[in-house]
Write an enzyme that holds these catalytic residues in place. Sequence first.
Site, PDB file in Angstrom:
ATOM      1  N   SER A   1       0.822  -1.207   0.000  1.00 16.53           N
ATOM      2  CA  SER A   1       0.000   0.000   0.000  1.00 16.53           C
ATOM      3  C   SER A   1       0.860   1.263   0.000  1.00 16.53           C
ATOM      4  O   SER A   1       1.852   1.353   0.727  1.00 16.53           O
ATOM      5  CB  SER A   1      -0.902  -0.004   1.235  1.00 16.53           C
ATOM      6  OG  SER A   1      -1.673   1.167   1.277  1.00 16.53           O
TER       7      SER A   1
ATOM      8  N   LYS B   1      -3.385   2.253  -2.346  1.00 17.75           N
ATOM      9  CA  LYS B   1      -3.047   3.308  -1.386  1.00 17.75           C
ATOM     10  C   LYS B   1      -4.172   3.412  -0.357  1.00 17.75           C
ATOM     11  O   LYS B   1      -5.349   3.402  -0.736  1.00 17.75           O
ATOM     12  CB  LYS B   1      -2.898   4.644  -2.137  1.00 17.75           C
ATOM     13  CG  LYS B   1      -2.762   5.866  -1.241  1.00 17.75           C
ATOM     14  CD  LYS B   1      -1.411   5.940  -0.581  1.00 17.75           C
ATOM     15  CE  LYS B   1      -1.319   7.069   0.452  1.00 17.75           C
ATOM     16  NZ  LYS B   1      -0.063   7.026   1.216  1.00 17.75           N
TER      17      LYS B   1
ATOM     18  N   LEU C   1      -0.810  10.431   4.114  1.00 13.07           N
ATOM     19  CA  LEU C   1      -1.992   9.765   3.542  1.00 13.07           C
ATOM     20  C   LEU C   1      -2.752  10.601   2.516  1.00 13.07           C
ATOM     21  O   LEU C   1      -3.974  10.558   2.465  1.00 13.07           O
ATOM     22  CB  LEU C   1      -2.962   9.349   4.657  1.00 13.07           C
ATOM     23  CG  LEU C   1      -2.649   8.073   5.432  1.00 13.07           C
ATOM     24  CD1 LEU C   1      -3.787   7.768   6.405  1.00 13.07           C
ATOM     25  CD2 LEU C   1      -2.466   6.881   4.496  1.00 13.07           C
TER      26      LEU C   1
ATOM     27  N   CYS D   1      -0.402   3.813  10.294  1.00  9.39           N
ATOM     28  CA  CYS D   1       0.300   4.871   9.552  1.00  9.39           C
ATOM     29  C   CYS D   1       0.912   5.861  10.532  1.00  9.39           C
ATOM     30  O   CYS D   1       0.207   6.469  11.332  1.00  9.39           O
ATOM     31  CB  CYS D   1      -0.631   5.607   8.598  1.00  9.39           C
ATOM     32  SG  CYS D   1       0.248   6.895   7.710  1.00  9.39           S
TER      33      CYS D   1
ATOM     34  N   THR E   1       5.957   1.186   8.262  1.00  8.66           N
ATOM     35  CA  THR E   1       7.289   1.791   8.397  1.00  8.66           C
ATOM     36  C   THR E   1       7.705   1.986   9.857  1.00  8.66           C
ATOM     37  O   THR E   1       6.868   2.069  10.748  1.00  8.66           O
ATOM     38  CB  THR E   1       7.308   3.155   7.691  1.00  8.66           C
ATOM     39  OG1 THR E   1       6.188   3.913   8.162  1.00  8.66           O
ATOM     40  CG2 THR E   1       7.212   2.987   6.200  1.00  8.66           C
TER      41      THR E   1
HETATM   42  C1  LIG Z   1       5.725   6.639   0.028  1.00 10.73           C
HETATM   43  C2  LIG Z   1       5.121   5.567   0.884  1.00 10.73           C
HETATM   44  C3  LIG Z   1       3.757   5.604   1.177  1.00 10.73           C
HETATM   45  C4  LIG Z   1       3.169   4.626   1.950  1.00 10.73           C
HETATM   46  N1  LIG Z   1       1.820   4.674   2.201  1.00 10.73           N
HETATM   47  C5  LIG Z   1       1.219   3.681   2.890  1.00 10.73           C
HETATM   48  C6  LIG Z   1      -0.198   3.662   3.070  1.00 10.73           C
HETATM   49  O1  LIG Z   1      -0.930   4.526   2.604  1.00 10.73           O
HETATM   50  N2  LIG Z   1      -0.730   2.631   3.766  1.00 10.73           N
HETATM   51  C7  LIG Z   1       0.021   1.614   4.306  1.00 10.73           C
HETATM   52  O2  LIG Z   1      -0.527   0.698   4.911  1.00 10.73           O
HETATM   53  N3  LIG Z   1       1.368   1.607   4.128  1.00 10.73           N
HETATM   54  C8  LIG Z   1       1.978   2.613   3.449  1.00 10.73           C
HETATM   55  N4  LIG Z   1       3.354   2.576   3.263  1.00 10.73           N
HETATM   56  C9  LIG Z   1       4.140   1.492   3.882  1.00 10.73           C
HETATM   57  C10 LIG Z   1       4.401   0.361   2.893  1.00 10.73           C
HETATM   58  O3  LIG Z   1       3.197  -0.237   2.475  1.00 10.73           O
HETATM   59  C11 LIG Z   1       5.290  -0.721   3.551  1.00 10.73           C
HETATM   60  O4  LIG Z   1       4.619  -1.260   4.670  1.00 10.73           O
HETATM   61  C12 LIG Z   1       6.640  -0.185   4.022  1.00 10.73           C
HETATM   62  O5  LIG Z   1       7.134   0.756   3.137  1.00 10.73           O
HETATM   63  C13 LIG Z   1       7.673  -1.305   4.221  1.00 10.73           C
HETATM   64  O6  LIG Z   1       7.973  -1.979   3.021  1.00 10.73           O
HETATM   65  P1  LIG Z   1       9.227  -1.597   2.050  1.00 10.73           P
HETATM   66  O7  LIG Z   1      10.438  -1.483   2.919  1.00 10.73           O
HETATM   67  O8  LIG Z   1       9.288  -2.684   1.059  1.00 10.73           O
HETATM   68  O9  LIG Z   1       8.884  -0.275   1.443  1.00 10.73           O
HETATM   69  C14 LIG Z   1       3.966   3.572   2.480  1.00 10.73           C
HETATM   70  C15 LIG Z   1       5.327   3.529   2.182  1.00 10.73           C
HETATM   71  C16 LIG Z   1       5.916   4.497   1.387  1.00 10.73           C
HETATM   72  C17 LIG Z   1       7.373   4.430   1.074  1.00 10.73           C
END
Ligand SMILES: Cc1cc2nc3c(=O)[nH]c(=O)nc-3n(C[C@H](O)[C@H](O)[C@H](O)COP(=O)(O)O)c2cc1C
Lengths: 304, 256
Positions: free
Chosen positions: A21, A45, A73, A129, A193
């Site tokens: 997402s 998203k 968001l 979030c 994150t």
């Molecule tokens: C720019 C950005 C926007 C994100 N927006 C959301 C979101 O709207 N909802 C959500 O559950 N996670 C969101 N995340 C988290 C990611 O879905 C994921 O859990 C997190 O980045 C860890 O995975 P990765 O290290 O592969 O990026 C976002 C991450 C990034 C980088």
Amino acid sequence: MDGLSVKISSLKLKNPVMVASGTFGYGEEYAQLIDLNELGAIVTKSITLKPRLGNPQPRLWETQGGLLNSIGLQNVGLATFVDEKLPYLQKYDTRVIVSIAGESVSEYCQLAQALKKETFDALEVNISCPNVQHTKKGLFAQDKDLSYEIIRKAVRLSHKPVIAKLTPNITDIGIIAKACEKAGAEAIAVVNTFNAMAIDLKTKKPVFKNIVAGLCGPAIKPQALYKVYEVKKAVKIPVIGMGGIMNLNDALEFIITGASAIAVGVGNFVDPKIPINIIKGLQHYIKDNKIGQLKQLVGSLDAK
Amino acid sequence: MLQAKCRVVAHHLLCSNYYKLVLQNRSMASKAKPGQFLNIKVEKGFDLLLRRPLSIHQIKDSHLEIIYKVVGRGTEKLAQVKAQEKIDVIGPLGHGYALTEGKAILVGGGTGIASLAFLAATLKNKYNQAPIVLIGARNKEDLLCSEALEKIGCTVKVATDDGSQGFHGLVTELFREMVAIFSTHPNMVYACGPLPMLRELVKLCRHFRIPCEVSLEEHMGCGIGACMGCVVKGTKGEYLRVCKDGPVFNANEVVL
Ligand SMILES: Cc1cc2nc3c(=O)[nH]c(=O)nc-3n(C[C@H](O)[C@H](O)[C@H](O)COP(=O)(O)O)c2cc1C
Ligand SMILES: Cc1cc2nc3c(=O)[nH]c(=O)nc-3n(C[C@H](O)[C@H](O)[C@H](O)COP(=O)(O)OP(=O)(O)OC[C@H]3O[C@@H](n4cnc5c(N)ncnc54)[C@H](O)[C@@H]3O)c2cc1C
Ligand code: FES
């Protein structure tokens, strides 16, 4: 191809590779670069009841092997999502998982209720979030009672498989995972994150207006992996693992640790082909290692 | 928009720390429009995670040219790439300059002149009228593209911070003098450069009632419109994506 199919409780995926997402929008842009039909699932998203403006700049900050984000968001809101974004994704032969986020229990309920009649495959409830206000004390997913309540209501109202997306910013993630399992979640997505910050040395100020931002990318992979391990130990429902997955080996590490499916997040920015490369890699891996079904590998960690 | 491993045809230092990079890819080159950019993966590993956005400076058959300045880790890495190597590129991306017929003034500061040179050549080809180009640079060593622009018939005027060439002062002051004193009233102004330059220029264009397009920069995540990382404030209060709604905006659309 069938060797890669996995089941996330009642949700069947043709392969275990999803896109996370917030890193894939609503799919339209990436469709120009990769074939969305190849993906196991797309998580959209996170949407909120009303469109959200998001946070002021700066929103992104690159660190070694990682990315801090404070998007706040920004999204089109429920109505536009249902009218314009969801129909687009329904054209593809992949699972569509709709992510929702609220500022209160009642907003989650309204979202789940409103989405009940729409066509998609599962609901991911983002209670983690770090870039928006949840409660005075912190994130919903840092409170087991609130996590239980939100997931319970989402399960009752939505009539879709519910996935709870958790924060790693907690001492014992197992407690929250258990509460979500008890509330009827069909899977746990781990992790959102990590809380982090950056400083501008010239001004001695934090880079982000909110001070805290969310760290993702290869920098968090070992920590994310450990969270998957902890959640896997705590619950019986399937775990969806993510955090810094960039290639086949990363994906295998999460699967062996206990993830039934994995998601690529910031990897999509780095190279939009990463999810497809992982799917191809998994096909070769099971063939070369004479593994009939990839699901045999899930949780095969030898921790003795 | 495409993703491809592009061969580096040539790569060399232009002046001080400015480089020219020439890439080979026929389909990208045939689609590219002035104001669009490429998002380049500068290293094979994941230490430096994100791609770097760089404007398209010129198209010659199947070649795409870029001019960039080394300012940090990413551009340092890029500068080490050698001819004949392949680099991973996504492009052409974004919404470029809107072409309009008539008298145009192009105002470029620093590397901003790179994308305007592509626009100048396109305007010349399309309407057979070469625009006036104003270039701002720190000093004459940092001056880019002026000869090439003159060659296609542009009237080129230079402003340097230290007066080592042309007008001594800011390029926006040069622009104001041209329009106010010499009554060079253009139908359209296109600008690319540092934010303070763009702000001043937009103010001047409002004052003189000249429509103006500006090319903006922001840090990018996905570079294709999916993450909302690269936004600027729009005049209606909404956030617009530099990578997809821009990088070129009408000055009336954005709050600078
Ligand atoms: C720019 C950005 C926007 C994100 N927006 C959301 C979101 O709207 N909802 C959500 O559950 N996670 C969101 N995340 C988290 C990611 O879905 C994921 O859990 C997190 O980045 C860890 O995975 P990765 O290290 O592969 O990026 C976002 C991450 C990034 C980088
Ligand atoms: C659409 C677009 C087109 C561009 N075209 C060109 C071009 O033709 N030639 C050129 O030399 N540069 C261009 N840039 C700027 C270029 O992308 C940055 O200079 C580059 O990404 C810096 O990377 P780095 O790792 O070397 O520097 P970093 O270490 O990331 O940063 C060095 C300094 O540059 C700033 N910076 C970094 N990235 C950006 C960015 N994307 N936008 C604004 N400031 C940034 C940082 O805040 C810091 O002060 C363009 C940017 C955009 C958004
Ligand atoms: S960089 Fe992701 S939307 Fe512009």
